[in-house]
Structure formats: structure tokens, C-alpha cells
Design an enzyme around this catalytic site. Structure first.
Site, short mmCIF file in Angstrom:
data_model
loop_
_atom_site.label_atom_id
_atom_site.label_comp_id
_atom_site.label_asym_id
_atom_site.label_seq_id
_atom_site.Cartn_x
_atom_site.Cartn_y
_atom_site.Cartn_z
N ASP A 34 0.82 -1.22 0.00
CA ASP A 34 0.00 0.00 0.00
C ASP A 34 0.85 1.26 0.00
OD1 ASP A 34 -1.90 -2.03 0.49
OD2 ASP A 34 -3.19 -0.63 1.55
N ARG A 113 0.22 5.02 17.81
CA ARG A 113 -0.01 6.02 16.77
C ARG A 113 0.46 7.42 17.15
NH1 ARG A 113 0.49 2.06 13.99
NH2 ARG A 113 -1.26 1.07 12.94
N SER A 198 -5.30 -8.65 7.86
CA SER A 198 -4.28 -7.61 8.01
C SER A 198 -3.68 -7.70 9.41
CB SER A 198 -4.87 -6.22 7.77
OG SER A 198 -5.78 -5.89 8.80
#
Length: 431
Positions: A34, A113, A198
Site C-alpha cells: 500500500d 499512533r 491484516s
């Protein structure tokens, strides 16, 4: 930061274009299909691309990812080792808080994150980049977490989210179109078939979702878990550990079997992952509520984090005042929601973190536990700041306590109950 490699683009790079005038974009790059396609697509749109890859504890061939980004025409690539700060500045506050989302999820991806985004913003400012970009999907939480952190730390930044742009997602409807694009432009692609789900990995955990896992009835396929052994085939002998805390943070772990000792934050956490993984600790399979408004199914394995949660809960109860602990539990729930929803770098989250850190001033001592067949068992604890009074609680010693005082305490406590049921009985008799 750790390592940095700079490479100027040139016409010799595969798929390269003339330098555009749109500006510089820092791309959160993984080296996967990706983000490799996104890197080249951004160049096609006229951007100069700086690739950023954070080493946050995932299994990754960083040198291969660097070579790939250079081949694709990245202006520069930064590979930053953020593992130490991830543990000390993000995982440890979460341990202090006993952070957990919807009673089961230990927030491994959610905590990572804001750490990644902070480092990416530092690179963007250093490089004078007006844009940042990422490969998060338009349906998930990560787009929110990345972007809220970026806007908080770099208010002027502009964000390019390809999976929310019609010109991108209409062109790349799925993996097949990405593969075709990669082959056309000479992007190296995996020779082995992609697993039908995933996976996102960091030092805290590995998460699995999507693909065959989207049906919540489907069981985890064999071979899915990477960090932890199946408890059925884990060792038949337990590892007995002693974990020492100061101010609610683990500062030392000792294996009482073989006397292994770790005191640095990073080494300590890696070791607990190793022990927990060996014994199959920390696996969960849940359906959770995404912040964006939909339910999703996720499978997680968090071995070291699960061990620390058990140990910290125990030493905290041993040392923390009852009423302070009640308030702190409410703050912990709020903190967990803030992390999950992407608000780590918000003023309210900073305030809650400070409150929780204050509550941990006297959370100090040692917890002994053993890890065995997917479980963590507490064996004992000790603390110089314990609120436990053995003499006071003993059934064999009266201590500084008059048992007859309990009679008045019980009578006062029962008054509300008596009045409630008296009124209930009166109402029922009228009917």
C-alpha cells in the site's frame, strides 16, 4: 533520533517524474504494498516525497525498506528507532493508568499512533514539509489518531489521505489493482501469498483484523499468532517473576528461576514479551466499538502488557487509598477512551495523565507472580509504602480496633436500606 539515510531522487529511479511544484510530503511508510504504491502515486501528483519509517518494535527488514523507498524515488528516507520513547513515554503512562478499552483491549495500536505521529511531525518540520500522508483506510480509527496528533503538534500541516480521495480509491479498488500498478511500475511485490487478514505489529502487541476475520463467527486460523505460543504447547514449567515498581512504573524484573535481571525500560519490556509469549499470555478475540461509529472484530496478543497489568493492579491496590483509587479508576476509563479515540495530544488527555501520575506517587513495591499456560497468577507482594496493616486486619489480634464500633457503623449504613424498603412496602400495600 536513531538512523537517517538521505537519497536524492533522479530520473534513474523507477517510476520517477520531474520534480513537481506542489511541495514536500512526509509519508508514513512501511515498505508494504500500500505505502509503496502511495509513494509512487504521490510523486505522480507532483509531490517530493520524504519517506518516514518508525522502528516501534515490529519485525521488519528496515534496510530492505530503505532500499525500496530509494528505488521508488523518495527524496529522503528517515528510519527512526522510537522504541525507548515508546516504552517510557507512552506504554508506561498506560501501565500507570491500567488503561484498557471496553474492559479487554490493552490499546497497543492506539498507544503507538501518537508516538509515530510525533516523530513524523518532527521530520516534517525539520524538512520544511507542508504535507504529511499515511496509508490508513477511510473506515478505521488510525486515520483519526494520526491526523489528530499531526494537527495538534503541527497546526499548519496539510494531510493527504489517499484512501479518502476518490481519485485514489476509485482507481485502486482492492489489492488486485495495487498489484497491477506495482508490476507496471516495477515496485517489488511479495512473492509469497498475502495472509487473508491484516496485521499491525509493535513492541506492545500485534493486532489482526479484516479479511477472513471480518466474519465474527470465524475462529482465529491456525498459525495466526506471531508473538505468543499456543498455551496447549507452551512449557510445562512456570516462570516465576518478581516485578518492582516505583511511582507505578516497573523499574526491575527478576526471573526467580534463573536469576535473569532487567532494569532498563526497553529491555525489561522486551523480556516480559518474551516470557509472556513463551507461555501464551495475552491473547484476546473481541468485537469493539470504533470511534468512527461502527463495530469491528479484532484479535490481539499483548504478552508483556498483560503481565504488567496484573502486577500493577496488585501493587496499586496494596498501596493506594481506597477513595483515591475509585477516582483514579474513573480517570483511567476516560484516559483509555481518549487514547483509543486519538486524543493523546489533547489538553484534556494531558490533564488526565498528570492526575494519574500524581496518584502513583506511593505505588511502590515488588510483586511476585508466575506465568503459566496462558495465565498470570499473583503469588505475593511487599511494599515500604503499603497501606496494609497486618495487625489491624488480623483475626487473632484486636489491634487498634474496637469490634463493638462496627454495630453503630452497620446501623447507620442500614438506615438508607430500611427507609427504602419501608416506603416500598407502604406503596405496595396501597395497591
Amino acid at each position: 533520533m536513531a538512523s537517517e539515510a538521505k537519497h536524492q531522487t533522479s530520473s534513474k529511479h523507477c517510476g520517477s517524474t520531474e520534480h513537481g511544484t506542489k511541495g514536500t510530503v512526509v509519508l508514513a511508510y512501511s515498505g508494504g504494498l500500500d505505502t509503496s504504491c502511495i509513494l509512487l502515486w504521490l510523486k505522480e501528483q507532483g509531490y517530493e516525497v520524504v519517506a518516514f519509517l518508525a522502528n516501534i518494535g515490529q519485525e521488519e527488514d528496515f534496510e530492505e525498506a530503505r532500499k525500496k523507498a530509494v528505488k521508488l524515488g523518495a527524496k529522503k528516507i528517515f528510519i527512526e528507532d522510537v522504541r525507548k520513547e515508546f516504552v517510557e513515554e507512552f506504554i508506561w503512562p498506560s501501565v500507570q493508568a491500567n488503561a484498557i478499552y471496553e474492559d479487554r483491549y490493552l490499546l497497543g495500536t492506539s498507544i503507538a499512533r501518537p508516538c509515530i505521529a510525533r516523530s513524523m511531525v518532527e521530520i516534517a518540520k525539520k524538512e520544511g514539509a507542508q504535507f504529511v500522508s499515511h496509508g490508513a483506510t477511510g473506515k478505521g480509527n488510525d486515520q483519526i489518531r494520526f491526523e489528530l496528533s499531526c494537527y495538534a503538534l503541527y497546526p499548519e500541516v496539510k494531510i493527504i489521505a489517499p484512501w479518502r480521495l476518490p481519485e485514489f480509491y476509485n482507481r485502486f479498488l482492492g489489492r488486485r489493482e495495487l498489484m497491477e500498478y506495482a508490476q507496471k511500475h516495477g515496485i517489488p511485490i511479495p512473492v509469497t501469498p498475502k495472509e487473508p487478514w491484516s496485521m499491525d505489529a509493535n513492541l506492545m502487541h500485534i493486532s489482526y483484523e479484516s479479511g477472513v476475520l471480518e466474519n465474527p463467527k470465524n475462529h482465529a486460523p491456525p498459525g495466526l499468532f506471531k508473538m505468543t505460543k499456543d498455551p496447549e504447547v507452551s512449557p510445562d514449567a512456570a516462570d516465576i517473576l518478581e516485578i518492582e515498581f516505583k511511582r507505578g512504573v516497573p523499574v526491575k524484573v527478576t526471573n526467580l528461576n534463573d536469576k535473569t535481571v532487567h532494569t532498563s525500560a526497553l529491555d525489561l519490556f522486551i523480556y516480559l514479551n518474551e516470557i509472556g509469549g513463551k507461555h501464551g499470555v495475552g491473547r484476546i478475540d473481541i468485537v469493539e466499538n470504533r470511534y468512527i461509529g461502527m463495530k469491528s472484530r479484532g484479535i490481539y496478543e499483548t504478552p508483556g502488557g498483560t503481565i504488567l497489568r496484573h502486577a500493577h493492579l496488585d501493587i496499586e491496590t496494596f498501596t493506594l487509598d481506597r477513595e483515591v483509587r475509585k477516582i483514579k479508576q474513573q480517570l483511567s476509563q476516560k484516559f483509555s477512551e481518549q487514547i483509543y479515540n486519538g486524543f493523546w495530544h489533547s489538553p484534556e488527555c494531558e490533564f488526565v495523565r498528570q492526575c494519574i501520575a500524581t496518584s502513583q506517587e506511593f505505588v511502590e513495591g515488588k510483586v511476585q507472580l508466575y506465568v503459566f499456560k496462558g495465565n498470570v497468577y499473583i503469588m505475593g507482594r511487599e511494599s515500604p509504602k503499603s497501606l496494609y496493616n497486618e495487625e489491624l486486619v488480623s483475626m487473632n489480634v484486636q489491634g487498634d480496633y474496637e469490634p463493638c464500633d462496627a454495630s453503630g457503623f452497620i446501623k447507620i449504613s442500614s438506615l438508607r436500606l430500611k427507609e427504602y424498603h419501608r416506603l416500598q412496602s407502604k406503596a405496595e400495600s396501597k395497591n
